[in-house]
Design an enzyme around this catalytic site. Structure first.
Site, short mmCIF file in Angstrom:
data_model
loop_
_atom_site.label_atom_id
_atom_site.label_comp_id
_atom_site.label_asym_id
_atom_site.label_seq_id
_atom_site.Cartn_x
_atom_site.Cartn_y
_atom_site.Cartn_z
N GLU A 45 1.34 -1.28 -0.35
CA GLU A 45 0.36 0.06 -0.18
C GLU A 45 1.06 1.22 -0.49
O GLU A 45 0.80 2.25 -0.49
CB GLU A 45 -0.84 0.28 1.44
N HIS B 89 -11.97 -4.65 7.91
CA HIS B 89 -13.24 -4.26 7.04
C HIS B 89 -13.86 -3.59 7.06
O HIS B 89 -15.00 -3.74 5.93
CB HIS B 89 -12.62 -5.69 6.31
#
Lengths: 401, 681
Positions: free
Chosen positions: B416, B485
């Site tokens: 990321e 999440h």
């Protein structure tokens, strides 16, 4: 520590006072000497200062409540959380002697179904939303007057709007013509109305006499060079005061069961102000020179115009002078300023042709009317009093100057 | 080791001059720091001059560098690379550098950056960073732009030995390697990461050894020998320019000063310092120059010229340069907005309100926006995890790989930080990357790159660059995928100046806002909602944009305002329906759509109308964006309020997996209804 705020005695005749406005809100810190509220008495509206410092914890008497002298109307405390004397609070708030003034009685009737009204409980219980507060400011409304017709806990904009609508409706109902304006009889107007009604119920007689002021006016013109503030009214006050101290029967107050006579002349002056008629008193007028009377008269008038007269300046009058000459009025019948026994009305200076031993002369004359309370005074003594005043004005002693 | 097959005398003499210029520059800064004429931190590179000068000597005019907190030498030497236009005036260059270090308006970054963020983007220096390793992926991204746009630039990324132990080092080298990017990583190993010795901090003896992991050459060079550095750099740069991929060069060097002025250098011995100073790169080169026939006068006048130049630069910076004006504080924070055509929102809305308008899902609206922007602008590229063949974790990029090919739809490793840093670097060098982070829960992995570099570079560099990029990600709960999440982390991203944050609630908004975000010249965090992808709504075909920073009243009402965004718009609308039916309460629902810039006017107008306000957000309650909205309501419309502002937000608890718990953790329609009733009674 808690401190009572009681309805103060703001004059010797005051038995009760009406709360006209609160200058502090519950929860505000109040310093000793801060103006806490305005109280209307039978004489005037007074700004009442706090005698102690503290948080204004509870207001027991809302706006328009009529409260006997000495009753607790609010509590101050050193802190916001300490308990205030509950017993006192309860006994005070349930006191039968608290009554809403006439207008709010009507409000009570109109909205009785809404339950617990603001005047019957502490204003501190009401929270005002910012939006409502903005609206109050925009319309120059006080929380107190709106709260009178509000039963909830949180005053919102819609409540203020409802108040405004209701007020408008009342105004529309009472006004039949376009352009008619409705003015509530309250405050000073109410005092005047009550006092006049009271006065109109007593037996009173008016005597008339015109007095020559040729000599006086000559002196007056000379005197004005040195004391510009002196007016004809001051001569009249001086003359009246001079006679009054010799006439305890006129220099008196009718107190129902007895008549109180006074040795000193406390001369009230009827003063027209934007707020209404007020009668400040020149105390011990007999001891003052013309210039001193003039200065005191001016001071009192300025205070009256600003609505800042204190209770001392309004109390203990023994006689009243009402001068409408300046307004172009020839002559009129004044109404006695109860409980005083007599009042002198002064009309417009006039020039008259009079027959004198040497022939006709033009002379300046002052029309005087003396109204007296016939319960306290009879026609003869009243007439001699007026006559003595006339003579003194016709030939004022030289030492007045 | 590289050998010295040199190069005519005059050229080396010019390097000698540059090294003296850097040395005296650093001495000057040290002196001014000592007199408190410079504030803040300055990390001095005296001792390391040969690395900067040797590497730059191998650059072509179009090449780029990224620098470090110890970046004065890089900045100076990059500026001395002959450019295609007129050569940079040396005195002017020194003036502007020193003025920047002194925080002056005449500095390269107009005093916004100072020593740690000195940059000269137009001059090929993409800037220094105060974050160790922070610029590595940015160099990778700049190289990606060079490769895709055929610019022929090689990008050199400088960093210290400390950076080699940052995760982003590994992500960056790997990404550069798999994409064979024209980038050269130059590690200036001065043996100490502040105070921690390399020998302690590294599992391998040389930083260059790490190159093996990424299948690239790892060269070790004597960083005190400018000619050796030049030779090594030339090899690596030539290789990169030939398209053979990245290299790692480790230059062993030493800094004369401490880490910063407050460093007593207790971690190294004076004896060690003395040994290194005997190998002073300037003295070494002087000897060589005299051996090769340079006159003493030629050589010695270099020092003299350096001292004169720095005296002039000091005069310029301290006495002839104005301070930046406080009223310009916010200038250049954001690049100006522009509208590049397409239908206006109102025109598009008319079409959307036509009953015959097609209904498409939220994901399709996003897909369509991406495809349209990629079609009309060849600089728009996509990169992220699983966006290619897989089509994106929630399918938003499906079909785009086939349409636009792997160069422009780039699957990435699970890196990321490198994805984000590469997007920043690519954006600074001519691309408009749309990068994807699969879950907003993962965006903190890229936080340094987005928050410290991407958001701030334009401002820190005095408005001399722009970072036109979009971070597409999605958040929100409701799928039972638990604490890592399901979050709504928009508050993190609204916090950083320099970033915009967009959170659309409908397909119509998603398309128009994404297109606006791609066209915008600022970094935009575009946060979708995982439960909205399947929601359908009218979306007109063709090009339209919705300007950033404009809220939308999704439902008009008179009694109470609900301010919300993203999926909570749907829930708030449901609550509004229910309240209208059951209680006769008229609810106005304001969809912010863009959290930053925030449409304060829309907030004010609605609350002025209703006097009551409920804020609904799926983010955590504490320090959530709902709190920001509440503060804004108070600032904008306090006197319009009839009741305190109330918020309905997620509970301060990690989102649990079990459905009853998940439902309890995030706002439900019933919660919104209750809150509204609360402010109505």
């Amino acid at each position: 520590m808690n401190y009572k705020v009681v309805m103060p005695a703001l004059g010797e005749t005051m038995d009760e006072g009406t709360i006209v406005a609160w200058h502090k809100r519950p929860g505000d810190w109040v310093d000793k000497g801060d103006v806490l509220m305005e109280v209307m008495t039978d004489k005037a509206t007074f700004e009442v200062e706090a005698k102690d410092s503290g948080y204004l914890r509870t207001i027991l008497a809302g706006v328009d409540n009529v409260v006997p002298v000495g009753e607790v109307i609010a509590w101050l405390a050193d802190t916001m959380d300490e308990p205030v004397d509950e017993e006192e609070v309860q006994s005070a708030s349930s006191h039968a002697s608290f009554r809403p003034s006439e207008e709010s009685s009507q409000a009570v009737l109109a909205s009785e179904s809404r339950g617990n009204l603001a005047d019957a409980r502490a204003l501190s219980a009401i929270r005002v939303s910012p939006r409502a507060r903005r609206l109050l400011n925009q319309h120059g409304l006080s929380l107190e007057e709106v709260a009178q017709q509000f039963s909830g806990d949180i005053l919102e904009a819609s409540d203020v709007e409802a108040f405004l609508r209701a007020r408008e409706e009342r105004a529309t109902e009472s006004g039949h013509n376009v352009g008619q304006q409705t003015i509530k009889v309250e405050g000073l107007r109410k005092i005047i109305a009550d006092r006049m009604t009271q006065a109109a119920q007593i037996p009173q007689v008016t005597l008339y006499a015109d007095t020559s002021v040729e000599t006086l006016m000559g002196r007056h013109r000379l005197l004005k060079v040195r004391y510009a503030e002196i007016t004809l009214s001051d001569w009249i006050v001086k003359a009246v005061a001079t006679i009054l101290v010799k006439r305890p029967d006129v220099n008196a107050r009718y107190e129902g069961t007895h008549i109180e006579s006074y040795q000193s002349a406390n001369v009230g002056l009827a003063v027209d102000t934007p707020h209404g008629l007020m009668v400040p008193v020149i105390h011990h007028a007999e001891t003052l020179t013309l210039a001193e009377i003039a200065r005191e008269r001016r001071r009192l008038i300025e205070l009256a115009q600003a609505r800042r007269l204190g209770s001392g300046e309004l109390s203990m009058g023994t006689f009243t002078v009402s001068n409408l000459g300046n307004y172009g009025i020839d002559r009129f019948d004044p109404i006695v300023n109860v409980p005083e026994v007599a009042i002198l009305g002064v009309g417009r200076l006039k020039s008259v042709v009079v027959l004198k031993p040497h022939g006709f002369l033009v002379e300046q004359q002052l029309p005087l009317s003396l109204t007296f309370d016939h319960r306290a005074l009879d026609g003869g003594p009243a007439a001699t009093f007026l006559n003595e005043v006339c003579r003194l004005l016709a030939e004022p002693p030289e030492d007045w100057v | 080791m590289a050998t010295t097959s040199v190069t005519e005398l005059g050229r080396v003499l010019s390097w000698y001059q540059q090294m003296w210029d850097i040395r005296v520059f650093e001495e000057t800064v040290s002196d001014l720091l000592g007199q408190n004429l410079i504030r803040g931190a300055s990390h001095l590179s005296a001792g390391q001059e040969a690395v900067a000068v040797g590497v730059m000597a191998a650059l072509a005019p179009q090449d780029l560098i990224t620098s470090t907190h110890r970046g004065h030498g890089h900045c100076y030497a990059r500026g001395m690379v002959p450019s295609q236009q007129a050569a940079k005036d040396r005195q002017d260059h020194l003036n502007r550098m020193l003025a920047e270090v002194c925080g002056k308006e005449t500095g390269y970054c107009r005093g916004r950056g100072g020593s740690m963020h000195i940059a000269d983007v137009d001059g090929g220096n993409l800037g220094a960073t105060g974050i160790v390793g922070g610029n590595l992926p940015i160099a990778v991204g700049a190289a990606l732009a060079s490769q895709l746009l055929g610019k022929g630039q090689v990008v050199v990324s400088f960093f210290g030995d400390g950076a080699v132990n940052e995760g982003v080092f590994h992500e960056s080298l790997n990404l550069a390697s798999i994409w064979r990017l024209p980038v050269v990583f130059v590690c200036e190993n001065n043996l100490y990461a502040m105070s921690v010795p390399w020998s302690y901090a590294s599992s391998v003896p040389n930083a260059a050894d790490r190159a093996a992991s990424y299948q690239m050459p790892g060269l070790i060079v004597d960083g005190m020998d400018v000619e050796a550095v030049y030779e090594a750099a030339k090899q690596a740069i030539d290789r990169a320019r030939r398209g053979e991929g990245p290299s790692l060069i480790e230059a062993k060097t030493y800094r004369w000063y401490g880490h910063s002025r407050s460093d007593p250098r207790a971690y190294r011995s004076r004896e060690e310092e003395r040994q290194w100073k005997e190998r002073d790169p300037i003295i070494t080169l002087r000897t060589k120059l005299l051996d090769r026939g340079a006159t003493v006068k030629d050589v010695d006048q270099c020092e003299q010229r350096a001292r004169e130049a720095l005296e002039r630069a000091t005069r310029f910076a301290l006495y002839e340069s104005p301070d930046p004006a406080p009223e310009d504080l916010l200038a250049d924070l954001y690049a100006p907005s522009h509208n590049d055509g397409g239908l206006s929102e109102s025109e598009a809305r008319v079409k959307a309100q036509d009953p015959s308008c097609r209904q498409i899902a939220y994901w399709q609206a996003i897909n369509e926006a991406l495809a349209e922007e990629m079609t009309q602008d060849p600089t728009v590229i996509l990169m992220g995890e699983d966006i290619g063949v897989y089509g994106g974790a929630y399918g938003a990029t499906r079909g785009l790989l086939d349409r636009f090919g792997p160069d422009r739809v780039r699957d990435t490793p699970i890196s990321e930080a490198a994805i984000a840093g590469a997007a920043v670097g690519a954006a600074m060098n001519g691309l408009r990357p749309v990068m994807e982070i699969m879950y907003v829960d993962f965006t903190p992995l890229a936080m340094d790159q987005l928050a410290n570099q991407g958001a701030k570079n334009r401002y820190m560099f005095g408005g001399k660059t722009k970072v036109p990029m979009v971070v597409r990600t999605e958040g929100g709960a409701g799928r039972g995928i638990a604490a890592q999440h399901s979050q709504s982390l928009e508050a993190l991203w609204t916090h950083f100046p320099g970033l915009y944050v967009v959170m659309p609630s409908t397909p119509f908004d998603a398309k128009g806002l994404l297109k606006a975000a791609i066209r915008d010249d600022n970094p935009v965090m575009f946060i979708e909602h995982k439960l909205l992808y399947g929601v359908k709504g009218p979306v007109p075909e063709g090009d339209y944009v919705i300007p950033l920073g404009v809220a939308d009243v999704k439902r008009e009402g008179t009694d109470v305002t609900v301010i919300t965004y993203s999926r909570m718009v749907q829930k708030s609308l449901e609550a509004a329906e229910r309240l209208q039916a059951d209680d006769g309460i008229s609810v106005e629902v304001v969809d912010l759509r863009t959290l930053k810039p925030l449409d304060r006017k829309a907030i004010r107008q609605s609350v002025e109308k209703t006097g009551r306000c409920v804020v609904v957000s799926e983010g955590y309650t504490t320090s959530g964006f709902a709190a920001e909205i509440m503060a804004t309501v108070i600032e904008e419309a306090f006197f319009a309020l009839d009741r305190p502002v109330v918020r309905v937000a997620a509970k301060d608890v990690p989102v649990p997996m079990a459905e009853p718990l998940e439902r309890a953790a995030i706002p439900q329609v019933s919660d919104i209804v209750a809150a509204i009733r609360g402010v109505m009674t």
